[in-house]
Design a protein around this motif. Structure first.
Motif, PDB file in Angstrom:
ATOM      1  N   ASP A 202     -50.710 -73.014   0.151  1.00 62.99           N
ATOM      2  CA  ASP A 202     -49.628 -73.994   0.104  1.00 62.99           C
ATOM      3  C   ASP A 202     -50.121 -75.196  -0.715  1.00 62.99           C
ATOM      4  OD1 ASP A 202     -47.276 -75.319   0.502  1.00 62.99           O
ATOM      5  OD2 ASP A 202     -47.794 -76.041   2.516  1.00 62.99           O
ATOM      6  N   PRO A 203     -49.639 -75.378  -1.928  1.00 64.10           N
ATOM      7  CA  PRO A 203     -48.626 -74.566  -2.617  1.00 64.10           C
ATOM      8  C   PRO A 203     -49.206 -73.236  -3.078  1.00 64.10           C
ATOM      9  CG  PRO A 203     -49.479 -76.219  -4.103  1.00 64.10           C
ATOM     10  CD  PRO A 203     -50.113 -76.500  -2.772  1.00 64.10           C
ATOM     11  N   ARG A 204     -48.306 -72.313  -3.338  1.00 63.59           N
ATOM     12  CA  ARG A 204     -48.737 -70.986  -3.751  1.00 63.59           C
ATOM     13  C   ARG A 204     -49.215 -71.016  -5.200  1.00 63.59           C
ATOM     14  NH1 ARG A 204     -44.022 -67.082  -1.055  1.00 63.59           N
ATOM     15  NH2 ARG A 204     -44.905 -67.091   1.053  1.00 63.59           N
ATOM     16  N   ARG A 205     -50.484 -70.668  -5.382  1.00 64.72           N
ATOM     17  CA  ARG A 205     -51.061 -70.608  -6.722  1.00 64.72           C
ATOM     18  C   ARG A 205     -52.354 -69.817  -6.638  1.00 64.72           C
ATOM     19  NH1 ARG A 205     -55.318 -74.206  -7.152  1.00 64.72           N
ATOM     20  NH2 ARG A 205     -55.487 -75.757  -5.498  1.00 64.72           N
ATOM     21  N   PHE A 206     -52.807 -69.326  -7.789  1.00 58.49           N
ATOM     22  CA  PHE A 206     -54.085 -68.634  -7.850  1.00 58.49           C
ATOM     23  C   PHE A 206     -55.196 -69.662  -7.880  1.00 58.49           C
ATOM     24  CE2 PHE A 206     -51.422 -65.291  -9.982  1.00 58.49           C
ATOM     25  CZ  PHE A 206     -51.563 -64.335  -8.983  1.00 58.49           C
ATOM     26  N   ASP A 207     -56.127 -69.525  -6.969  1.00 52.00           N
ATOM     27  CA  ASP A 207     -57.223 -70.482  -6.862  1.00 52.00           C
ATOM     28  C   ASP A 207     -58.397 -70.001  -7.701  1.00 52.00           C
ATOM     29  OD1 ASP A 207     -58.818 -72.555  -6.137  1.00 52.00           O
ATOM     30  OD2 ASP A 207     -59.334 -71.774  -4.149  1.00 52.00           O
ATOM     31  N   GLU A 208     -58.444 -70.475  -8.940  1.00 51.53           N
ATOM     32  CA  GLU A 208     -59.530 -70.127  -9.856  1.00 51.53           C
ATOM     33  C   GLU A 208     -60.083 -71.426 -10.437  1.00 51.53           C
ATOM     34  OE1 GLU A 208     -60.946 -67.287 -10.635  1.00 51.53           O
ATOM     35  OE2 GLU A 208     -59.675 -65.987  -9.408  1.00 51.53           O
ATOM     36  N   PRO A 209     -61.090 -72.012  -9.785  1.00 52.27           N
ATOM     37  CA  PRO A 209     -61.588 -73.321 -10.238  1.00 52.27           C
ATOM     38  C   PRO A 209     -62.160 -73.309 -11.643  1.00 52.27           C
ATOM     39  CG  PRO A 209     -63.056 -72.328  -8.595  1.00 52.27           C
ATOM     40  CD  PRO A 209     -61.813 -71.490  -8.609  1.00 52.27           C
ATOM     41  N   GLU A 210     -62.672 -72.161 -12.122  1.00 46.99           N
ATOM     42  CA  GLU A 210     -63.264 -72.106 -13.455  1.00 46.99           C
ATOM     43  C   GLU A 210     -62.322 -71.454 -14.459  1.00 46.99           C
ATOM     44  OE1 GLU A 210     -66.991 -70.171 -13.169  1.00 46.99           O
ATOM     45  OE2 GLU A 210     -67.862 -71.634 -11.768  1.00 46.99           O
ATOM     46  N   ALA A 211     -61.043 -71.383 -14.130  1.00 48.19           N
ATOM     47  CA  ALA A 211     -60.088 -70.721 -15.021  1.00 48.19           C
ATOM     48  C   ALA A 211     -59.973 -71.476 -16.342  1.00 48.19           C
ATOM     49  CB  ALA A 211     -58.724 -70.639 -14.351  1.00 48.19           C
ATOM     50  N   ARG A 212     -59.863 -70.712 -17.431  1.00 47.23           N
ATOM     51  CA  ARG A 212     -59.711 -71.292 -18.757  1.00 47.23           C
ATOM     52  C   ARG A 212     -58.409 -70.763 -19.359  1.00 47.23           C
ATOM     53  NH1 ARG A 212     -60.698 -69.685 -23.958  1.00 47.23           N
ATOM     54  NH2 ARG A 212     -61.491 -67.685 -23.187  1.00 47.23           N
ATOM     55  N   VAL A 213     -57.534 -71.663 -19.754  1.00 50.99           N
ATOM     56  CA  VAL A 213     -56.257 -71.286 -20.356  1.00 50.99           C
ATOM     57  C   VAL A 213     -56.383 -71.421 -21.866  1.00 50.99           C
ATOM     58  CG1 VAL A 213     -53.797 -71.749 -20.496  1.00 50.99           C
ATOM     59  CG2 VAL A 213     -54.998 -72.061 -18.317  1.00 50.99           C
ATOM     60  N   PRO A 214     -56.265 -70.323 -22.622  1.00 52.73           N
ATOM     61  CA  PRO A 214     -56.378 -70.420 -24.082  1.00 52.73           C
ATOM     62  C   PRO A 214     -55.223 -71.208 -24.673  1.00 52.73           C
ATOM     63  CG  PRO A 214     -55.740 -68.205 -23.408  1.00 52.73           C
ATOM     64  CD  PRO A 214     -56.043 -68.959 -22.161  1.00 52.73           C
ATOM     65  N   PRO A 215     -55.385 -71.730 -25.884  1.00 55.17           N
ATOM     66  CA  PRO A 215     -54.317 -72.519 -26.515  1.00 55.17           C
ATOM     67  C   PRO A 215     -53.038 -71.706 -26.665  1.00 55.17           C
ATOM     68  CG  PRO A 215     -56.369 -72.699 -27.739  1.00 55.17           C
ATOM     69  CD  PRO A 215     -56.570 -71.625 -26.725  1.00 55.17           C
ATOM     70  N   CYS A 216     -51.913 -72.348 -26.421  1.00 59.85           N
ATOM     71  CA  CYS A 216     -50.625 -71.670 -26.559  1.00 59.85           C
ATOM     72  C   CYS A 216     -49.659 -72.603 -27.288  1.00 59.85           C
ATOM     73  CB  CYS A 216     -50.066 -71.252 -25.211  1.00 59.85           C
ATOM     74  SG  CYS A 216     -49.640 -72.617 -24.119  1.00 59.85           S
ATOM     75  N   LYS A 217     -48.476 -72.096 -27.540  1.00 59.24           N
ATOM     76  CA  LYS A 217     -47.460 -72.897 -28.217  1.00 59.24           C
ATOM     77  C   LYS A 217     -47.111 -74.119 -27.373  1.00 59.24           C
ATOM     78  CE  LYS A 217     -45.120 -69.158 -30.740  1.00 59.24           C
ATOM     79  NZ  LYS A 217     -45.854 -67.977 -30.286  1.00 59.24           N
ATOM     80  N   SER A 218     -46.783 -75.220 -28.045  1.00 56.02           N
ATOM     81  CA  SER A 218     -46.384 -76.431 -27.338  1.00 56.02           C
ATOM     82  C   SER A 218     -45.011 -76.245 -26.700  1.00 56.02           C
ATOM     83  CB  SER A 218     -46.349 -77.618 -28.314  1.00 56.02           C
ATOM     84  OG  SER A 218     -45.317 -77.424 -29.276  1.00 56.02           O
ATOM     85  N   GLN A 219     -44.722 -77.088 -25.726  1.00 58.25           N
ATOM     86  CA  GLN A 219     -43.429 -76.999 -25.070  1.00 58.25           C
ATOM     87  C   GLN A 219     -42.287 -77.245 -26.049  1.00 58.25           C
ATOM     88  OE1 GLN A 219     -43.133 -76.013 -21.867  1.00 58.25           O
ATOM     89  NE2 GLN A 219     -40.953 -75.851 -22.327  1.00 58.25           N
TER      90      GLN A 219
END
Length: 294
Positions: A202-219
């Motif tokens: 709560d809240p529902r999310r994946f708990d990955e403290p070392e997660a890396r999000v690659p670059p993506c398109k801007s909003q």
């Protein structure tokens, strides 16, 4: 990828679009979908891999398609659902029966994967030097899970969709089939634990403290793509309907295309099989010329 609903593939496309990988996407899916007018024909043209869920029959076709992809060296991203079907009460009950017969744990959030096709695909692509990595994707819906297309028609869209992605390079994958099957089963045990923690959080999310999000398109860019798509497809569909109503040549063309797709599927089995046959023919012709020259 786990198969929580019948619409997972479509939501994943939205994710891939943000990272500019959608153009590489193909899906391994049941053969009945290729006969659906419109999008089924489009998937034939895109050379998706259609299976009948009968391994003796699917093995040859899958081998031919994968070897074709390896031969033409086209960048390939193949989406697999090793569970074979989406998660429902009925499919969970069948998965539990399988678990009892084989001394395996019962799962609540995933189904036991079918590993034969998975190991065959990995082995074939690796031998064809066309495998870079396996991406283990877990999809979860914090609330409002749309199980079928009917839910979308009713306007029941998910407010959020969460993807957990982990990349495994080809060098770390087991070499032999039995070990690769165990590797796939272990990933599904991880998915079960990961999803159990996700839906308890709560809240529902994946708990990955070392997660890396690659670059993506801007909003902003995503919003422009959305707006452009809406304008284009609204205009295209409107113009097509108007043209079919007012212009006889367009009606004739439309009728000929319907006849072509219905006819070729009955005769050849699908556009992707026609493409495969053409490739074999031209390859054999080229091979014959080289042999004569030598």
């Amino acid at each position: 990828m786990n198969h929580r609903t019948r619409l997972d593939w479509m939501f994943l496309w939205c994710c891939l679009l943000r990272f500019s990988f959608l153009r590489l996407e193909k899906i391994c899916l049941k053969a009945a979908l290729k006969a659906v007018p419109g999008f089924g024909w489009a998937m034939q043209v895109a050379s998706f891999i259609f299976i009948h869920r009968r391994w003796e029959e699917d093995r040859t076709h899958m081998s031919n398609m994968l070897q074709y992809f390896c031969h033409i060296k086209e960048p390939l991203q193949l989406l697999l659902f090793p569970e074979g079907t989406d998660l429902t009460e009925n499919t969970r009950a069948r998965s539990d029966e399988f678990a009892e017969k084989n001394g395996l744990p019962k799962y609540e959030f995933v189904l036991h994967p079918r590993t034969t096709g998975f190991t065959f695909i990995v082995d074939t692509l690796r031998k064809g030097d066309n495998l870079d990595a396996v991406h283990d994707i877990t999809v979860a819906y914090p609330q409002n899970i749309p199980q079928t297309e009917r839910h979308l028609v009713l306007g029941l869209f998910p407010r959020e969709i969460h993807f957990h992605v982990r990349r495994y390079g080809v060098s770390v994958l087991p070499r032999c089939a039995p070990d690769l099957q165990l590797w796939c089963q272990e990933r599904w045990r991880e998915k079960e634990n990961r999803l159990s923690e996700f839906y308890r959080a709560d809240p529902r999310r994946f708990d990955e403290p070392e997660a890396r999000v690659p670059p993506c398109k801007s909003q902003l860019r995503v919003s422009l793509i959305k707006a452009g798509s809406l304008v284009f497809w609204t205009g295209f569909i409107s113009a097509s309907c108007l043209g079919l109503w007012l212009w006889a040549p367009l009606r004739i063309y439309f009728l000929l295309m319907v006849i072509f797709f219905l006819g070729q599927q009955r005769v050849t089995g699908g556009v992707e099989l026609m493409e495969l046959a053409c490739h074999r023919y031209w390859s054999s012709q080229g091979g014959g010329v080289e042999e004569k020259e030598e």
